[in-house]
Design a protein around this motif. Sequence first.
Motif, short mmCIF file in Angstrom:
data_model
loop_
_atom_site.label_atom_id
_atom_site.label_comp_id
_atom_site.label_asym_id
_atom_site.label_seq_id
_atom_site.Cartn_x
_atom_site.Cartn_y
_atom_site.Cartn_z
N GLU A 2 13.52 11.20 4.64
CA GLU A 2 12.08 11.07 4.38
C GLU A 2 11.89 10.82 2.89
O GLU A 2 12.45 11.52 2.05
N ILE A 3 11.09 9.80 2.60
CA ILE A 3 10.79 9.42 1.22
C ILE A 3 9.27 9.54 1.05
O ILE A 3 8.51 8.84 1.73
N CYS A 4 8.83 10.42 0.17
CA CYS A 4 7.41 10.62 -0.10
C CYS A 4 7.11 10.15 -1.52
O CYS A 4 7.89 10.42 -2.44
N MET A 5 6.00 9.45 -1.66
CA MET A 5 5.68 8.84 -2.96
C MET A 5 4.21 9.05 -3.32
O MET A 5 3.35 9.02 -2.45
N THR A 6 3.96 9.21 -4.62
CA THR A 6 2.59 9.27 -5.14
C THR A 6 2.47 8.26 -6.27
O THR A 6 3.47 7.80 -6.82
N GLY A 7 1.23 7.93 -6.62
CA GLY A 7 1.00 6.98 -7.71
C GLY A 7 1.53 5.60 -7.36
O GLY A 7 2.25 4.99 -8.13
N LEU A 8 1.15 5.10 -6.18
CA LEU A 8 1.65 3.80 -5.71
C LEU A 8 1.07 2.66 -6.55
O LEU A 8 0.00 2.78 -7.13
N ASP A 9 1.78 1.55 -6.58
CA ASP A 9 1.33 0.36 -7.28
C ASP A 9 -0.03 -0.08 -6.73
O ASP A 9 -0.18 -0.32 -5.52
N ALA A 10 -1.04 -0.20 -7.60
CA ALA A 10 -2.41 -0.53 -7.18
C ALA A 10 -2.48 -1.89 -6.49
O ALA A 10 -3.18 -2.06 -5.48
N LYS A 11 -1.75 -2.86 -7.00
CA LYS A 11 -1.76 -4.21 -6.39
C LYS A 11 -1.18 -4.14 -4.97
O LYS A 11 -1.71 -4.76 -4.05
N THR A 72 -1.70 6.12 2.19
CA THR A 72 -3.05 6.43 1.73
C THR A 72 -3.20 5.71 0.39
O THR A 72 -2.63 6.14 -0.61
N PRO A 73 -3.91 4.57 0.37
CA PRO A 73 -3.91 3.73 -0.82
C PRO A 73 -5.00 3.99 -1.86
O PRO A 73 -5.12 3.23 -2.81
N GLU A 74 -5.78 5.07 -1.72
CA GLU A 74 -6.86 5.32 -2.68
C GLU A 74 -6.33 5.37 -4.10
O GLU A 74 -5.30 5.98 -4.37
N GLU A 75 -7.07 4.75 -5.00
CA GLU A 75 -6.62 4.57 -6.38
C GLU A 75 -6.26 5.87 -7.09
O GLU A 75 -5.23 5.95 -7.75
N ASN A 76 -7.07 6.91 -6.95
CA ASN A 76 -6.82 8.14 -7.70
C ASN A 76 -5.88 9.12 -7.01
O ASN A 76 -5.51 10.13 -7.60
N CYS A 77 -5.53 8.82 -5.76
CA CYS A 77 -4.67 9.77 -5.02
C CYS A 77 -3.77 9.03 -4.03
O CYS A 77 -3.59 9.49 -2.91
N SER A 78 -3.19 7.93 -4.45
CA SER A 78 -2.36 7.15 -3.52
C SER A 78 -1.10 7.91 -3.14
O SER A 78 -0.51 8.63 -3.95
N TYR A 79 -0.73 7.75 -1.88
CA TYR A 79 0.41 8.47 -1.32
C TYR A 79 1.01 7.64 -0.18
O TYR A 79 0.29 6.96 0.55
N ALA A 80 2.31 7.69 -0.04
CA ALA A 80 2.96 7.06 1.11
C ALA A 80 4.18 7.89 1.49
O ALA A 80 4.83 8.51 0.63
N ALA A 122 11.49 2.25 -2.89
CA ALA A 122 10.89 2.34 -4.23
C ALA A 122 10.52 0.97 -4.77
O ALA A 122 9.46 0.80 -5.39
N ASP A 123 11.37 -0.02 -4.54
CA ASP A 123 11.06 -1.38 -5.00
C ASP A 123 9.82 -1.94 -4.33
O ASP A 123 9.07 -2.71 -4.93
N LEU A 124 9.57 -1.54 -3.10
CA LEU A 124 8.42 -2.04 -2.36
C LEU A 124 7.13 -1.36 -2.82
O LEU A 124 6.14 -2.04 -3.14
N PHE A 125 7.12 -0.04 -2.92
CA PHE A 125 5.91 0.71 -3.23
C PHE A 125 5.67 0.92 -4.73
O PHE A 125 4.56 1.21 -5.13
N LYS A 126 6.71 0.82 -5.53
CA LYS A 126 6.63 1.03 -6.98
C LYS A 126 5.83 2.29 -7.35
O LYS A 126 4.86 2.25 -8.08
N PRO A 127 6.29 3.45 -6.85
CA PRO A 127 5.55 4.70 -7.10
C PRO A 127 5.81 5.26 -8.50
O PRO A 127 6.83 4.97 -9.11
N GLU A 128 4.86 6.09 -8.95
CA GLU A 128 5.08 6.85 -10.19
C GLU A 128 6.03 8.01 -9.93
O GLU A 128 6.84 8.36 -10.78
N SER A 129 5.91 8.62 -8.75
CA SER A 129 6.76 9.74 -8.37
C SER A 129 7.32 9.51 -6.98
O SER A 129 6.63 8.97 -6.11
N LEU A 130 8.56 9.94 -6.78
CA LEU A 130 9.23 9.73 -5.50
C LEU A 130 10.03 10.99 -5.18
O LEU A 130 10.72 11.53 -6.05
N TYR A 131 9.91 11.46 -3.95
CA TYR A 131 10.59 12.67 -3.50
C TYR A 131 11.37 12.32 -2.25
O TYR A 131 10.86 11.65 -1.36
#
Length: 147
Positions: A2-11, A72-80, A122-131
């Motif tokens: 399982e890969i959880c990410m926050t701060g996803l690339d806005a584009k 969840t692509p919301e700008e201030n709380c993006s998560y995948a 990670a290359d696809l979502f370009k997150p700020e944080s990845l778990y």
Amino acid sequence: LEICMTGLDAKYCEHFSTCGERSTASNEGLRIRSGIAKLIGAQDAVDDYVFDPCGYSMNSVKANSLVTIHITPEENCSYASVEFCGVPLPAEDEAGEKSDPDPDVEIVQPWGELSHVVKSVADLFKPESLYVAATCEGGRSGNVSGA
């Protein structure tokens, strides 16, 4: 895995915002445009939904393998989250040599080591944080590589 990410690339998140319903055909187009289709490879069945005004959920099955993606692509709380279950990966034998998984089981995507799976996501979502959380059978035997 399982890969959880926050701060996803806005584009990238723009793929998962909508104004109205999408048909199943357009969901397939979304999987292709967003790179998800390439990430998960060919599947026997895919059930996905694009939420209005934004969000995405996908479950897919191929043989005994499952892939689940929630965005969840919301700008201030993006998560995948991207979860792979039952996807066979090559193992290392005692000499450190890579061996292919069971030849009768088709791999969803021939990534190789777990680190390549994580890098692809990670290359696809370009997150700020990845778990990352990995669960495997046979972990006591030392046959886990790339973790």
